[in-house]
Design a protein around this motif. Structure first.
Motif, mmCIF file in Angstrom:
data_model
loop_
_atom_site.group_PDB
_atom_site.id
_atom_site.type_symbol
_atom_site.label_atom_id
_atom_site.label_comp_id
_atom_site.label_asym_id
_atom_site.label_seq_id
_atom_site.Cartn_x
_atom_site.Cartn_y
_atom_site.Cartn_z
ATOM 1 N N ARG A 38 0.664 -1.290 -0.013
ATOM 2 C CA ARG A 38 -0.474 -0.184 0.405
ATOM 3 C C ARG A 38 0.520 1.624 0.027
ATOM 4 O O ARG A 38 -0.362 2.274 -0.252
ATOM 5 N N ASP A 39 1.882 1.132 0.305
ATOM 6 C CA ASP A 39 2.785 2.632 0.369
ATOM 7 C C ASP A 39 3.484 3.149 -0.941
ATOM 8 O O ASP A 39 3.843 3.783 -1.381
ATOM 9 N N ARG A 66 7.728 -5.361 -5.462
ATOM 10 C CA ARG A 66 8.409 -4.018 -4.730
ATOM 11 C C ARG A 66 9.797 -3.589 -5.269
ATOM 12 O O ARG A 66 10.142 -4.241 -6.096
ATOM 13 N N ARG A 115 4.307 10.462 10.994
ATOM 14 C CA ARG A 115 4.965 8.959 10.818
ATOM 15 C C ARG A 115 3.595 8.281 11.252
ATOM 16 O O ARG A 115 3.254 6.777 10.533
ATOM 17 N N ALA A 118 0.767 8.502 8.739
ATOM 18 C CA ALA A 118 1.009 7.626 7.212
ATOM 19 C C ALA A 118 1.041 6.387 7.264
ATOM 20 O O ALA A 118 0.778 5.510 6.257
ATOM 21 N N THR A 119 0.738 5.590 8.456
ATOM 22 C CA THR A 119 1.394 3.928 8.045
ATOM 23 C C THR A 119 -0.327 3.682 9.104
ATOM 24 O O THR A 119 -0.148 2.739 8.542
ATOM 25 N N ASP A 121 -3.635 3.119 8.091
ATOM 26 C CA ASP A 121 -4.717 2.498 7.304
ATOM 27 C C ASP A 121 -6.453 3.732 7.142
ATOM 28 O O ASP A 121 -6.223 3.326 8.387
#
Length: 155
Positions: A38-39, A66, A115, A118-119, A121
Motif C-alpha cells: 500500500r505504500d 516491490r 509518521r 502515514a502508516t 490505513d
C-alpha cells in the motif's frame, strides 16, 4: 496506493493469477497483498507486475512486486525490532528532552504523529483519532513557531 486504486489492484492480481494458471486470489489474500504494497503508487506496482509477467516463473509474492532498492538486506527475524528511523527519532527525543527546548519537543511530536498517520490505513478504527492527534501536534508546533495561540479545532 489509495482506496480508489483497489479495483485496478484486484484486476492486476487476478490477471497475474490467470497468467500463472492459478484461481483468482480470495479477499483475504488480496488484503494481505494490499497491506504489503500500500505504500507504493499503483503505477509502480503495475510496472513490477509487467516485469514479473515477462520474467517470473510463478505467481509473485508481495516482495517480488516491490522495487529492488526497497527490499531488506537480511531476513526479517535477523533485523532489530526498531528500524533506523525509530532509533534516530529516539535519540532526537532524548536530546530534546535533555535540552528542555519546547520547540524541539513539539517538532518531534509533530513528526511522530505524522509518521504514525502515514502508516495508519484509513479503514483502521484508530484512523480518526490518529488524524486528530496529528492535527493537534501540528497546531502546537505552529503555535510555538509563530507565537500565536493554538487554533481551536472543532471535532
Amino acid at each position: 496506493m489509495h482506496r480508489p486504486d483497489w479495483d485496478r489492484f484486484r484486476t492486476l492480481l487476478n490477471n497475474l493469477a490467470a497468467i500463472y494458471g492459478k484461481k483468482p486470489p480470495e479477499d483475504g489474500l488480496l488484503q494481505a497483498y494490499w497491506q504489503a504494497l500500500r505504500d507504493l503508487p499503483i503505477e509502480l506496482v503495475e510496472q513490477a507486475a509487467a516485469y514479473h509477467q515477462r520474467y517470473g516463473k510463478h505467481f509473485p509474492r508481495p516482495v517480488e512486486l516491490r522495487p529492488r532498492d526497497d527490499k531488506p538486506g537480511g531476513a526479517p527475524e535477523s533485523r532489530n525490532t526498531l528500524d533506523d528511523g525509530e532509533r534516530l527519532a529516539e535519540r532526537w527525543r532524548e536530546r530534546a528532552t535533555a535540552s528542555g527546548d519546547p520547540l524541539a519537543l513539539a517538532a518531534l511530536q509533530d513528526a511522530a504523529w505524522a509518521r504514525r498517520l502515514a502508516t495508519t490505513d484509513e479503514s483502521h478504527p484508530a484512523y480518526r483519532e490518529t488524524m486528530r492527534m496529528a492535527r493537534l501536534a501540528a497546531d502546537r508546533h505552529m503555535a510555538l513557531l509563530t507565537g500565536r495561540p493554538m487554533l481551536v479545532r472543532v471535532k
